[in-house]
Design an enzyme around this catalytic site. Structure first.
Site, short mmCIF file in Angstrom:
data_model
loop_
_atom_site.label_atom_id
_atom_site.label_comp_id
_atom_site.label_asym_id
_atom_site.label_seq_id
_atom_site.Cartn_x
_atom_site.Cartn_y
_atom_site.Cartn_z
CB CYS A 133 -0.96 0.06 1.17
SG CYS A 133 -0.81 -1.18 2.38
N GLY A 220 -5.56 -15.70 -8.64
CA GLY A 220 -6.13 -16.91 -9.20
C GLY A 220 -5.09 -17.77 -9.91
C1 LIG Z 1 -11.00 -9.74 -3.68
C2 LIG Z 1 -9.65 -9.80 -3.04
C3 LIG Z 1 -9.36 -9.04 -1.92
C4 LIG Z 1 -8.09 -9.07 -1.33
N1 LIG Z 1 -7.83 -8.33 -0.22
C5 LIG Z 1 -6.60 -8.36 0.37
C6 LIG Z 1 -6.32 -7.61 1.55
O1 LIG Z 1 -7.19 -6.94 2.12
N2 LIG Z 1 -5.05 -7.65 2.05
C7 LIG Z 1 -4.06 -8.42 1.48
O2 LIG Z 1 -2.92 -8.44 1.95
N3 LIG Z 1 -4.32 -9.19 0.38
C8 LIG Z 1 -5.56 -9.17 -0.18
N4 LIG Z 1 -5.82 -9.96 -1.29
C9 LIG Z 1 -4.76 -10.84 -1.82
C10 LIG Z 1 -4.97 -12.29 -1.38
O3 LIG Z 1 -4.93 -12.41 0.02
C11 LIG Z 1 -3.91 -13.23 -2.02
O4 LIG Z 1 -2.63 -12.82 -1.59
C12 LIG Z 1 -3.94 -13.22 -3.53
O5 LIG Z 1 -5.25 -13.11 -4.02
C13 LIG Z 1 -3.27 -14.45 -4.15
O6 LIG Z 1 -3.96 -15.63 -3.80
P1 LIG Z 1 -5.09 -16.31 -4.75
O7 LIG Z 1 -4.53 -16.35 -6.15
O8 LIG Z 1 -5.33 -17.68 -4.17
O9 LIG Z 1 -6.29 -15.44 -4.65
C14 LIG Z 1 -7.08 -9.92 -1.89
C15 LIG Z 1 -7.38 -10.70 -3.01
C16 LIG Z 1 -8.63 -10.66 -3.59
C17 LIG Z 1 -8.91 -11.54 -4.79
#
Ligand SMILES: Cc1cc2nc3c(=O)[nH]c(=O)nc-3n(C[C@H](O)[C@H](O)[C@H](O)COP(=O)(O)O)c2cc1C
Length: 306
Positions: A133, A220
């Protein structure tokens, strides 16, 4: 325990009954999923990112599906740390699942103050620091893009809390090992990676960005091989354990992360398609260990053959 496999892992001081957590922002505050999943069976729940004050997030539209995943720019909507403690944490504490609180801020002082307020709150097992951030004092560049700033942030938060600290590293850096080591030396207890990868989608008919925020983060299955490489590189650079995430849709990707060096994993975007995915991943890790003669899930960590 069907196969008598020991699934327990210790993530930098967080005792998890199995190595499978859910990723921040993809499982709300746990209570939203209560009717769909037995939350108490999860290794840990990482809640949506929280800062000092309530925050509205970005205007709509703020997510779009793409081949192999989604791009989101939710903009870290949340109730603020006091709202989280008052309205949301009692549910997860009651469920008996370790809670990892994802923390963000726009200054070192804000992160540290949020962490201090979480210290000693029942159910809170650790803090994940979202360093992707903007740092208002450094011209708006993300904290996570400079290893010295990551180190200073971890050290500042360390001074205000006894909770295990898990910096969540940004994937879009030239050498992840440098950031991993900087975080470890500053006092991190574990590392979490990867966050979403900066991305953009344009509607070719209107020629406008699809997201109101113009840009967002890709998550994803599309990001999984990128995440495996970064987890492998980071795990070779540090001694502290790694919580890996990025594109897990079933046990195979979780096992791959652990072979690459992760102590534990988190399921993210897949929760939007099937919230029982983490339970399937737990069962799949157990079955894999049994099939390969491994006594514990811990035996998988770093078992890569090169
Ligand atoms: C809709 C959404 C909201 C997310 N919000 C946060 C968040 O608030 N803080 C954070 O560190 N990562 C956030 N992420 C990242 C996820 O925690 C994760 O690191 C990332 O999506 C990779 O994993 P995945 O491919 O299994 O989704 C968010 C991801 C998604 C898709």
């Amino acid at each position: 325990m069907v196969n008598d496999i020991d699934l327990c892992v210790n993530l930098g001081g967080i005792a998890m009954k199995n190595p499978v957590a859910v990723a921040s922002g993809t499982f709300g505050y746990g209570c939203e999923y209560a009717g769909l999943v037995d939350v108490s069976r999860l290794g840990a729940v990482t809640v949506k990112g929280v800062r000092l004050q309530p925050w509205p997030g970005n205007p709509l539209p703020r997510h779009v599906e793409v081949p192999g995943g989604m791009v989101n720019a939710i903009g870290l909507q949340g109730p603020g740390v006091d709202g989280l403690i008052r309205d949301y944490l009692p549910f997860l504490h009651g469920a008996g699942v370790p809670v990892i609180v994802n923390v963000w801020g726009t200054s070192e002082e804000e992160y540290a103050e949020v962490a201090a307020r979480l210290d000693g709150v029942p159910g809170v097992a650790g803090i994940e620091l979202n360093v992707s951030c903007p740092n208002v004092k450094e011209g708006g560049h993300a904290f996570g893009t400079d290893p010295r700033i990551v180190a200073a942030l971890v050290a500042a938060v360390r001074r205000r809390t006894r909770l295990p600290l898990i910096p969540k590293l940004a994937p879009n850096v030239p050498a992840i090992a440098v950031f991993a080591r900087a975080a470890e030396e500053a006092g991190a207890d574990a590392l979490s990676l990867i966050n979403t990868i900066p991305a953009m989608v344009i509607d070719i008919e209107t020629r406008r960005p699809v997201l109101a925020n113009t840009v967002g983060g890709l998550s994803g299955p599309a990001i999984h091989p990128v995440a495996v490489k970064l987890v492998w590189e980071a795990s070779r650079a540090v001694r502290i354990p790694i919580l890996a995430m990025g594109g897990i849709t079933g046990p195979e990707q979780a096992i791959e992360f652990m072979i690459a060096g992760a102590a534990a994993v988190a399921v993210g975007t897949a929760n939007f398609i099937d919230p029982t995915t983490p339970l399937r991943v737990i069962a799949g890790i157990e079955a894999y260990c049994a099939r390969h003669g491994l006594p514990s899930a811990r035996a998988l960590t770093g078992s890569i053959r090169i």
